[in-house]
Scaffold this active site. Structure first.
Site, short mmCIF file in Angstrom:
data_model
loop_
_atom_site.label_atom_id
_atom_site.label_comp_id
_atom_site.label_asym_id
_atom_site.label_seq_id
_atom_site.Cartn_x
_atom_site.Cartn_y
_atom_site.Cartn_z
N ASN A 61 63.18 -34.95 -54.44
CA ASN A 61 63.13 -33.48 -54.31
C ASN A 61 64.52 -32.87 -54.44
O ASN A 61 65.51 -33.41 -53.97
CB ASN A 61 62.40 -33.03 -53.04
N GLU A 63 66.28 -29.31 -53.77
CA GLU A 63 66.11 -27.99 -53.14
C GLU A 63 67.14 -26.99 -53.66
O GLU A 63 68.06 -27.34 -54.39
CB GLU A 63 66.19 -28.16 -51.61
N CYS A 72 59.60 -30.46 -55.97
CA CYS A 72 59.20 -31.68 -55.26
C CYS A 72 59.55 -32.93 -56.08
O CYS A 72 59.62 -32.88 -57.31
CB CYS A 72 57.68 -31.69 -55.05
N GLU A 74 57.72 -35.52 -56.74
CA GLU A 74 56.67 -35.96 -57.67
C GLU A 74 56.84 -35.29 -59.02
O GLU A 74 56.74 -35.91 -60.07
CB GLU A 74 55.28 -35.60 -57.12
N CYS A 110 51.81 -32.36 -52.32
CA CYS A 110 51.37 -30.98 -52.11
C CYS A 110 50.41 -30.55 -53.23
O CYS A 110 50.25 -31.25 -54.24
CB CYS A 110 52.58 -30.05 -52.07
N CYS A 113 51.86 -30.32 -56.79
CA CYS A 113 52.10 -31.63 -57.41
C CYS A 113 50.79 -32.28 -57.83
O CYS A 113 50.71 -32.93 -58.87
CB CYS A 113 52.88 -32.54 -56.46
#
Ligand code: THU
Length: 161
Positions: A61, A63, A72, A74, A110, A113
């Site tokens: 990830n 940010e 993210c 993934e 999530c 994703c």
């Protein structure tokens, strides 16, 4: 009126029940989580993908101080695979999470994703195996993304516009 029901099936393993390939992928996801850029959440996620040519690629990830601009793990791994190996199928994805605080649950991908992952399943016409890991060597495996994303968004007509 009729009820439409959807059933999800996941398999739970201990890490020492896994194949060496699964184990390697989890290890790569773990290693990648250490390189995540997550100064805001302190939630470090790593993802490792096995491609049909045998190559394994990773992502974590990333940010941003403008929070929604981050991505993210993934999707970082997935889009890297899509960008660099567009003709290879994605066979498996392992995800590992480490945080600066204690938690004891298996972290699921999530919704965004899942949607990004299922697009690859549709595109390649082949399931992607999802391998999830908690902090104490319990593993959850889902044989496909569809299994964890019931009633996914899909609209083939969009391709014709
Ligand atoms: N995160 C992931 O990398 N994958 C998920 O499936 C859920 C959340 C990241 C995004 C953000 O950097 C941090 O975890 C906290 O939400």
């Amino acid at each position: 009126m009729k009820i439409i029901e959807y059933k999800s099936i996941l398999s739970e393993y201990n890490i020492n029940e896994l194949s060496s390939e699964h184990f390697k992928l989890i290890k790569l996801a773990k290693k990648s989580s250490l390189k995540a850029y997550a100064p805001y959440s302190n939630f470090f996620v790593g993802a490792a993908i096995k491609l049909s040519n045998g190559k394994m690629v990773t992502g974590n990830n990333q940010e941003n101080s403008a929070f929604p601009s981050g991505l993210c793990a993934e999707r970082v791994a997935l889009f890297y695979a899509g960008a660099n190996y567009p003709n290879e199928k994605i066979e498996k994805i392992a995800i590992f999470t480490k945080a600066s605080f204690n938690f004891n649950q298996i972290i699921m991908p999530c919704g965004n994703c899942r949607q990004a992952l299922i697009e690859f399943e549709h595109k390649q016409n082949q399931n992607i195996e999802l391998i999830l890991n908690d902090q104490i060597n319990n593993i959850l495996i889902s044989k496909s993304i569809a299994n964890i994303l019931p009633f996914a968004f899909k609209c083939d007509e969009l391709k014709k516009i």
